[in-house]
Design an enzyme around this catalytic site. Structure first.
Site, PDB file in Angstrom:
ATOM      1  N   GLY A  14      31.198 -15.785  -2.525  1.00  0.00           N
ATOM      2  CA  GLY A  14      31.011 -14.340  -2.394  1.00  0.00           C
ATOM      3  C   GLY A  14      30.255 -13.930  -1.146  1.00  0.00           C
ATOM      4  O   GLY A  14      30.074 -12.741  -0.876  1.00  0.00           O
ATOM      5  N   ALA A  15      29.812 -14.907  -0.354  1.00  0.00           N
ATOM      6  CA  ALA A  15      29.032 -14.579   0.861  1.00  0.00           C
ATOM      7  C   ALA A  15      29.906 -13.969   1.953  1.00  0.00           C
ATOM      8  O   ALA A  15      29.404 -13.295   2.851  1.00  0.00           O
ATOM      9  CB  ALA A  15      28.332 -15.829   1.391  1.00  0.00           C
ATOM     10  N   GLY A  16      31.213 -14.243   1.897  1.00  0.00           N
ATOM     11  CA  GLY A  16      32.122 -13.657   2.894  1.00  0.00           C
ATOM     12  C   GLY A  16      32.808 -14.675   3.784  1.00  0.00           C
ATOM     13  O   GLY A  16      33.390 -14.315   4.802  1.00  0.00           O
ATOM     14  N   SER A  18      35.618 -16.512   3.343  1.00  0.00           N
ATOM     15  CA  SER A  18      37.075 -16.332   3.476  1.00  0.00           C
ATOM     16  C   SER A  18      37.398 -15.100   4.311  1.00  0.00           C
ATOM     17  O   SER A  18      38.311 -15.138   5.143  1.00  0.00           O
ATOM     18  CB  SER A  18      37.741 -16.156   2.106  1.00  0.00           C
ATOM     19  OG  SER A  18      37.331 -17.138   1.238  1.00  0.00           O
ATOM     20  N   THR A  19      36.652 -14.030   4.095  1.00  0.00           N
ATOM     21  CA  THR A  19      36.902 -12.785   4.841  1.00  0.00           C
ATOM     22  C   THR A  19      36.734 -13.031   6.337  1.00  0.00           C
ATOM     23  O   THR A  19      37.598 -12.667   7.142  1.00  0.00           O
ATOM     24  CB  THR A  19      35.906 -11.692   4.377  1.00  0.00           C
ATOM     25  OG1 THR A  19      36.002 -11.549   2.964  1.00  0.00           O
ATOM     26  CG2 THR A  19      36.183 -10.364   5.062  1.00  0.00           C
ATOM     27  N   ARG A  44      44.442 -17.300  -7.472  1.00  0.00           N
ATOM     28  CA  ARG A  44      44.182 -15.877  -7.698  1.00  0.00           C
ATOM     29  C   ARG A  44      45.401 -15.087  -7.217  1.00  0.00           C
ATOM     30  O   ARG A  44      46.168 -15.572  -6.392  1.00  0.00           O
ATOM     31  CB  ARG A  44      42.965 -15.431  -6.870  1.00  0.00           C
ATOM     32  CG  ARG A  44      41.687 -16.090  -7.300  1.00  0.00           C
ATOM     33  CD  ARG A  44      40.556 -15.741  -6.333  1.00  0.00           C
ATOM     34  NE  ARG A  44      39.358 -16.481  -6.677  1.00  0.00           N
ATOM     35  CZ  ARG A  44      38.404 -16.821  -5.810  1.00  0.00           C
ATOM     36  NH1 ARG A  44      38.513 -16.468  -4.540  1.00  0.00           N
ATOM     37  NH2 ARG A  44      37.361 -17.492  -6.211  1.00  0.00           N
ATOM     38  N   ARG A 137      34.938  -7.899  -6.216  1.00  0.00           N
ATOM     39  CA  ARG A 137      36.120  -8.679  -5.839  1.00  0.00           C
ATOM     40  C   ARG A 137      37.088  -8.828  -7.010  1.00  0.00           C
ATOM     41  O   ARG A 137      38.283  -9.031  -6.808  1.00  0.00           O
ATOM     42  CB  ARG A 137      35.689 -10.054  -5.318  1.00  0.00           C
ATOM     43  CG  ARG A 137      36.782 -10.784  -4.560  1.00  0.00           C
ATOM     44  CD  ARG A 137      36.268 -12.057  -3.913  1.00  0.00           C
ATOM     45  NE  ARG A 137      35.966 -13.097  -4.907  1.00  0.00           N
ATOM     46  CZ  ARG A 137      35.494 -14.303  -4.619  1.00  0.00           C
ATOM     47  NH1 ARG A 137      35.254 -14.633  -3.357  1.00  0.00           N
ATOM     48  NH2 ARG A 137      35.243 -15.179  -5.573  1.00  0.00           N
ATOM     49  N   ARG A 148      28.931 -19.042 -10.639  1.00  0.00           N
ATOM     50  CA  ARG A 148      28.857 -18.879  -9.181  1.00  0.00           C
ATOM     51  C   ARG A 148      27.483 -18.379  -8.749  1.00  0.00           C
ATOM     52  O   ARG A 148      26.964 -18.806  -7.717  1.00  0.00           O
ATOM     53  CB  ARG A 148      29.949 -17.926  -8.698  1.00  0.00           C
ATOM     54  CG  ARG A 148      31.277 -18.616  -8.556  1.00  0.00           C
ATOM     55  CD  ARG A 148      32.403 -17.645  -8.304  1.00  0.00           C
ATOM     56  NE  ARG A 148      33.527 -18.322  -7.658  1.00  0.00           N
ATOM     57  CZ  ARG A 148      34.314 -19.196  -8.256  1.00  0.00           C
ATOM     58  NH1 ARG A 148      34.109 -19.526  -9.515  1.00  0.00           N
ATOM     59  NH2 ARG A 148      35.292 -19.793  -7.597  1.00  0.00           N
ATOM     60  N   ASN A 171      25.531 -12.248   6.449  1.00  0.00           N
ATOM     61  CA  ASN A 171      26.672 -11.330   6.437  1.00  0.00           C
ATOM     62  C   ASN A 171      26.276 -10.017   5.765  1.00  0.00           C
ATOM     63  O   ASN A 171      26.577  -9.781   4.599  1.00  0.00           O
ATOM     64  CB  ASN A 171      27.852 -11.984   5.715  1.00  0.00           C
ATOM     65  CG  ASN A 171      29.059 -11.062   5.648  1.00  0.00           C
ATOM     66  OD1 ASN A 171      29.167 -10.104   6.406  1.00  0.00           O
ATOM     67  ND2 ASN A 171      29.964 -11.350   4.724  1.00  0.00           N
ATOM     68  N   ASP A 172      25.556  -9.176   6.526  1.00  0.00           N
ATOM     69  CA  ASP A 172      25.245  -7.832   6.009  1.00  0.00           C
ATOM     70  C   ASP A 172      26.369  -6.888   6.420  1.00  0.00           C
ATOM     71  O   ASP A 172      27.235  -6.566   5.631  1.00  0.00           O
ATOM     72  CB  ASP A 172      23.854  -7.360   6.469  1.00  0.00           C
ATOM     73  CG  ASP A 172      23.554  -7.729   7.930  1.00  0.00           C
ATOM     74  OD1 ASP A 172      24.482  -8.066   8.685  1.00  0.00           O
ATOM     75  OD2 ASP A 172      22.377  -7.680   8.317  1.00  0.00           O
TER      76      ASP A 172
HETATM   77  N1  GDP Z   1      33.176 -29.639  -1.349  1.00  0.00           N
HETATM   78  C1  GDP Z   1      34.201 -28.793  -1.204  1.00  0.00           C
HETATM   79  N2  GDP Z   1      34.024 -27.503  -1.518  1.00  0.00           N
HETATM   80  C2  GDP Z   1      35.076 -26.668  -1.359  1.00  0.00           C
HETATM   81  C3  GDP Z   1      36.333 -27.098  -0.875  1.00  0.00           C
HETATM   82  N3  GDP Z   1      37.156 -26.027  -0.817  1.00  0.00           N
HETATM   83  C4  GDP Z   1      36.444 -24.973  -1.245  1.00  0.00           C
HETATM   84  N4  GDP Z   1      35.186 -25.341  -1.566  1.00  0.00           N
HETATM   85  C5  GDP Z   1      34.077 -24.517  -2.055  1.00  0.00           C
HETATM   86  O1  GDP Z   1      34.269 -24.250  -3.417  1.00  0.00           O
HETATM   87  C6  GDP Z   1      33.592 -23.048  -3.756  1.00  0.00           C
HETATM   88  C7  GDP Z   1      34.483 -22.182  -4.600  1.00  0.00           C
HETATM   89  O2  GDP Z   1      35.619 -21.777  -3.854  1.00  0.00           O
HETATM   90  P1  GDP Z   1      36.626 -20.714  -4.485  1.00  0.00           P
HETATM   91  O3  GDP Z   1      37.014 -21.115  -5.856  1.00  0.00           O
HETATM   92  O4  GDP Z   1      37.725 -20.490  -3.510  1.00  0.00           O
HETATM   93  O5  GDP Z   1      35.743 -19.401  -4.694  1.00  0.00           O
HETATM   94  P2  GDP Z   1      35.056 -18.374  -3.688  1.00  0.00           P
HETATM   95  O6  GDP Z   1      34.200 -19.141  -2.728  1.00  0.00           O
HETATM   96  O7  GDP Z   1      34.275 -17.519  -4.606  1.00  0.00           O
HETATM   97  O8  GDP Z   1      36.169 -17.631  -2.994  1.00  0.00           O
HETATM   98  C8  GDP Z   1      33.182 -22.407  -2.414  1.00  0.00           C
HETATM   99  O9  GDP Z   1      31.794 -22.654  -2.251  1.00  0.00           O
HETATM  100  C9  GDP Z   1      33.983 -23.164  -1.387  1.00  0.00           C
HETATM  101  O10 GDP Z   1      33.287 -23.273  -0.156  1.00  0.00           O
HETATM  102  C10 GDP Z   1      36.474 -28.495  -0.545  1.00  0.00           C
HETATM  103  O11 GDP Z   1      37.504 -28.978  -0.119  1.00  0.00           O
HETATM  104  N5  GDP Z   1      35.378 -29.273  -0.736  1.00  0.00           N
HETATM  105  N1  ADP Z   2      29.877  -7.687   5.135  1.00  0.00           N
HETATM  106  C1  ADP Z   2      30.477  -7.324   3.990  1.00  0.00           C
HETATM  107  N2  ADP Z   2      30.206  -6.141   3.433  1.00  0.00           N
HETATM  108  C2  ADP Z   2      30.786  -5.765   2.260  1.00  0.00           C
HETATM  109  N3  ADP Z   2      31.661  -6.510   1.564  1.00  0.00           N
HETATM  110  C3  ADP Z   2      31.965  -7.730   2.080  1.00  0.00           C
HETATM  111  C4  ADP Z   2      31.399  -8.197   3.293  1.00  0.00           C
HETATM  112  N4  ADP Z   2      31.885  -9.427   3.549  1.00  0.00           N
HETATM  113  C5  ADP Z   2      32.726  -9.718   2.527  1.00  0.00           C
HETATM  114  N5  ADP Z   2      32.788  -8.698   1.645  1.00  0.00           N
HETATM  115  C6  ADP Z   2      33.548  -8.648   0.370  1.00  0.00           C
HETATM  116  O1  ADP Z   2      32.834  -9.490  -0.522  1.00  0.00           O
HETATM  117  C7  ADP Z   2      33.747 -10.229  -1.356  1.00  0.00           C
HETATM  118  C8  ADP Z   2      33.451 -11.719  -1.200  1.00  0.00           C
HETATM  119  O2  ADP Z   2      33.898 -12.144   0.100  1.00  0.00           O
HETATM  120  P1  ADP Z   2      34.740 -13.484   0.279  1.00  0.00           P
HETATM  121  O3  ADP Z   2      35.186 -13.520   1.686  1.00  0.00           O
HETATM  122  O4  ADP Z   2      35.773 -13.581  -0.783  1.00  0.00           O
HETATM  123  O5  ADP Z   2      33.588 -14.565   0.026  1.00  0.00           O
HETATM  124  P2  ADP Z   2      33.628 -16.145  -0.092  1.00  0.00           P
HETATM  125  O6  ADP Z   2      34.888 -16.609   0.583  1.00  0.00           O
HETATM  126  O7  ADP Z   2      32.399 -16.606   0.630  1.00  0.00           O
HETATM  127  O8  ADP Z   2      33.581 -16.445  -1.550  1.00  0.00           O
HETATM  128  C9  ADP Z   2      35.144  -9.825  -0.945  1.00  0.00           C
HETATM  129  O9  ADP Z   2      35.633  -8.853  -1.869  1.00  0.00           O
HETATM  130  C10 ADP Z   2      34.956  -9.231   0.452  1.00  0.00           C
HETATM  131  O10 ADP Z   2      35.917  -8.229   0.722  1.00  0.00           O
END
Ligand code: GDP
Ligand code: ADP
Length: 193
Positions: A14-16, A18-19, A44, A137, A148, A171-172
């Site tokens: 949730g830190a951002g 993927s975004t 998803r 999200r 999480r 990531n603010d």
């Molecule tokens: N160790 C490890 N962590 C991973 C890998 N791929 C994803 N993650 C981590 O798994 C966690 C969960 O990922 P995900 O289910 O996509 O959820 P999200 O981070 O909330 O979008 C995140 O902290 C990712 O960085 C991998 O190949 N190895």
């Molecule tokens: N700087 C930001 N301000 C507000 N919302 C954000 C910001 N960065 C990401 N988000 C939102 O926060 C949620 C989590 O981001 P995401 O990229 O899925 O995180 P992660 O990949 O680290 O789990 C998403 O819905 C995204 O659109």
């Protein structure tokens, strides 16, 4: 093997990550390539098999691990995740900078390899904001959300240990965080315009 140094993006769910990473790949697809991890969690809506993750079963993944096909693997929130050797090699073969999105366990495991990436931590401004972003999200059940958040607390503590990360980005504001990420990567690669 390419001489380009890979980039590890880590930080709480949730830190951002993927975004930021998706934007970077879209803006600079000729520079960066994503290491597509394997996971046993369900896709998803909108996620594509082979692009976001290789969605697989625990049995298949355990078999791959036992055959030595993975650089690292970890259990996160009740599911398996792992980076296969092929995932990284595919990107390096295209002469792109390999971006890996892994949790803190993955960071520690990758440090034991000879991958020698730059380690970047993406952190939320606060736990409250992290929780709000994860809820907004709308990808998690209450149970997986709580898992999480618990993992996030541990991640935020471990990330403070000196030497774990080369750079920490808060990531603010998304635009500002993206510019900061690009500036850092620019120092690693002069190929970003
Ligand atoms: N160790 C490890 N962590 C991973 C890998 N791929 C994803 N993650 C981590 O798994 C966690 C969960 O990922 P995900 O289910 O996509 O959820 P999200 O981070 O909330 O979008 C995140 O902290 C990712 O960085 C991998 O190949 N190895
Ligand atoms: N700087 C930001 N301000 C507000 N919302 C954000 C910001 N960065 C990401 N988000 C939102 O926060 C949620 C989590 O981001 P995401 O990229 O899925 O995180 P992660 O990949 O680290 O789990 C998403 O819905 C995204 O659109």
């Amino acid at each position: 093997m390419s001489g380009l140094r890979p980039v590890v993006l880590s930080g709480p769910s949730g830190a951002g990550k993927s975004t930021l990473m998706k934007r970077l790949m879209k803006d600079h697809e000729d520079v960066f390539g994503f290491s597509v991890s394997h996971t046993t969690r369900n896709p998803r809506p909108g996620e594509e098999d082979g692009k976001d993750y290789h969605f697989t079963t625990r049995e298949a993944m355990e078999e791959g691990i036992s055959k030595g096909e993975f650089i690292e693997n970890a259990e996160f929130s009740g599911n398996m995740y792992g980076t296969s050797k092929a995932a990284v090699e595919d990107v390096l073969a295209k002469n792109l900078i390999c971006i890996l999105d892994v949790d803190i366990q993955g960071v520690k495991r990758i440090k034991e390899t000879d991958l020698n990436p730059i380690y970047i931590s993406i952190q939320p401004p606060s736990m409250e904001i992290l929780e709000k972003r994860l809820r907004d999200r709308q990808t998690e059940t209450e149970e997986s959300l709580q898992k999480r958040l618990e993992a996030a607390r541990i991640d935020m503590e471990l990330s403070k240990e000196p030497g774990v990360f080369d750079i920490v980005i808060i990531n603010d504001d998304l635009e500002r965080a993206y510019e900061e990420l690009k500036d850092i990567l620019n120092e690693v690669s002069k190929r970003i315009k």
